[in-house]
Design a protein around this motif. Sequence first.
Motif, short mmCIF file in Angstrom:
data_model
loop_
_atom_site.label_atom_id
_atom_site.label_comp_id
_atom_site.label_asym_id
_atom_site.label_seq_id
_atom_site.Cartn_x
_atom_site.Cartn_y
_atom_site.Cartn_z
N THR A 44 0.87 -1.17 -0.06
CA THR A 44 -0.11 0.12 -0.24
C THR A 44 1.03 1.19 -0.08
O THR A 44 0.82 2.20 -0.63
N ARG A 45 2.00 1.26 0.76
CA ARG A 45 2.73 2.38 0.82
C ARG A 45 3.57 2.64 -0.44
O ARG A 45 3.91 3.69 -0.89
N VAL A 202 -4.45 0.85 -8.11
CA VAL A 202 -5.66 -0.12 -7.72
C VAL A 202 -4.86 -1.11 -6.53
O VAL A 202 -3.96 -1.83 -7.11
N VAL A 203 -5.25 -0.86 -5.42
CA VAL A 203 -4.60 -1.93 -4.51
C VAL A 203 -5.84 -2.54 -3.75
O VAL A 203 -6.63 -2.22 -3.16
N ASN A 204 -5.74 -3.79 -4.08
CA ASN A 204 -6.72 -4.78 -3.52
C ASN A 204 -6.32 -5.07 -1.84
O ASN A 204 -5.18 -5.42 -1.67
N GLU A 215 -3.67 6.26 7.81
CA GLU A 215 -2.35 6.63 8.66
C GLU A 215 -1.30 7.39 7.91
O GLU A 215 -0.75 8.19 8.31
N ASP A 216 -1.02 7.04 6.73
CA ASP A 216 0.01 7.83 5.69
C ASP A 216 -0.51 9.20 5.61
O ASP A 216 -1.14 9.67 4.96
N PRO A 217 0.37 9.92 5.95
CA PRO A 217 0.19 11.57 5.80
C PRO A 217 0.11 11.83 4.55
O PRO A 217 -0.17 12.94 4.02
N ARG A 218 0.69 11.27 3.43
CA ARG A 218 0.73 11.68 1.98
C ARG A 218 -0.74 11.62 1.45
O ARG A 218 -0.86 12.45 0.50
N VAL A 219 -1.51 10.76 2.00
CA VAL A 219 -2.79 10.76 1.71
C VAL A 219 -3.77 11.93 2.03
O VAL A 219 -3.58 11.89 3.41
N GLN A 220 -4.23 12.69 1.37
CA GLN A 220 -4.87 13.82 2.12
C GLN A 220 -6.36 13.89 2.19
O GLN A 220 -6.99 14.61 3.07
N ALA A 221 -7.12 12.89 1.37
CA ALA A 221 -8.60 12.76 1.66
C ALA A 221 -8.82 11.30 1.29
O ALA A 221 -8.27 10.79 0.69
N LEU A 222 -10.05 11.05 2.05
CA LEU A 222 -10.48 9.52 1.78
C LEU A 222 -11.98 9.75 1.58
O LEU A 222 -12.81 10.34 2.21
N GLY A 223 -12.35 8.96 0.49
CA GLY A 223 -13.80 8.57 0.25
C GLY A 223 -14.28 7.36 0.46
O GLY A 223 -13.50 6.34 0.27
#
Length: 499
Positions: A44-45, A202-204, A215-223
């Motif tokens: 995922t990272r 795409v990550v399964n 948790e990863d700070p590089r991801v700014q938003a989540l749907g």
Amino acid sequence: MVRELTHFIGGKHTTGTSGRFSDVYDPNTGSVQARVPLAGRDETRAAIADAAAAQPEWADWNPQRRARVLLRFLQLVEGERDALARTLSAEHGKTIADAHGDIQRGLEVVEFAAGVPHLLKGEFTDNAGTGIDVHSLRGPLGVVAGITPFNFPAMIPLWKAAPALACGNAFILKPSERDPSVPLRLAELFLEAGLPPGVLNVVNGAEEAVDTLIEDPRVQALGFVGSTPVAAHLYAAAAAHGKRAQCFGGAKNHMIVMPDADLDQAVDALLGAGYGSAGERCMAISVAVPVGEETADALVAALTERVRALRIGRSDDPDADFGPLVSRDALERVRGHVDTGVAEGAELVVDGRDFSLAGHENGFFAGASLFDRVTPSMTLYREEIFGPVLSVVRARDYEEALHLPSEHPYGNGVALFTRDGDTARDFTRRVNTGMVGVNVPIPVPVAYHTFGGWKRSGFGDLNQHGPDSIRFYTRTKTVTSRWPSGVKEGASFTIPTMG
């Protein structure tokens, strides 16, 4: 032969390295048709890192150039729409005709997002103060992620990805592990349409992949779209990690049938909205509310005959009204809800628990069930069933019918069937839900309006598609500028004003 599926990272298929897999079933037979890898933290990272590396260049493309990628993607999907629908149907269990609808509703949001050059325009005020101009800019967030459900494996990923990409973000999709093949193919088609590698990954996976995205700070938003308990958890977790989030949960959609309604029209609407896709829709009608005993008796009598006549078949049977559920767990859950309804005293008018399709006894088929005289205290009414079960809750009058959906913990959608304009206007203004249909049983808005429920059906202040999606996937920068003409005014120690 069991197919081995992959992730799609950095513009190419990558095999799983976590050593963990999930089976993808054929709902028609109950047999395993594929295995999908479940990503660990490292995988995922890696996807996040690729997205973070690819995003700045993609953001530098002008909006019209990004929109052209979406337009080419639309053309590519049109060329293989039937193949996509068959793949979707084979993994999910919805009929092929319904799978085409799944794809179409997703493409409509891609069409909307292709208008992003207009949607990203900022605002400008000339001479807001003496010699001072103010303007605003909309820019992408960076890397964003979408966690999407099994019941719409084409529509919801496209609802999330298309606006995010159009705004200049990189997007990481974590689709349902139950039917991942269509999301993987859509990613390939985006790449073929000209999307740079790494901009869509795409990550399964399951909990570990989701936790990493949060948790990863590089991801700014989540749907997210799924069950309410998970939606509430992810919304809180995203907020705790400083991310914006839009998380949509369960539903208990009501359809109010007034005494003046066209009964034949209401019955047709309830059949399609209640039993279509085996009830596995967040916008399915699961509660019918006839107003008055006479209306209720007539409605139940008409429904009973029609529900018993529903045709349940393989997902590729063109004559089937609906196909199997997505999994054996889903089948057992639906049967359990019917058992509970009987135990709590509801009147089971049509019992679908023992349905079996000849030659497909191991498939995940649930028969259509119909309950009458359900009360608001019953589990049938309180909980989302997500199966082919329709409950009739009789209301004495209009006010009681209005209060039922308004006071239910879920607030996704509601429908009213009536011939009276005054009643319809009053209902649409007063009912406490996010989406309302008047003589429309599934009130899913068109792509250029916004989709979202209230109360325990939606967490976050911005909804899916429409203008809200552009607001969600961008942030606004406001610039106040002045070009002095050589006049020195000296230092000012008071707050600036534009008077």
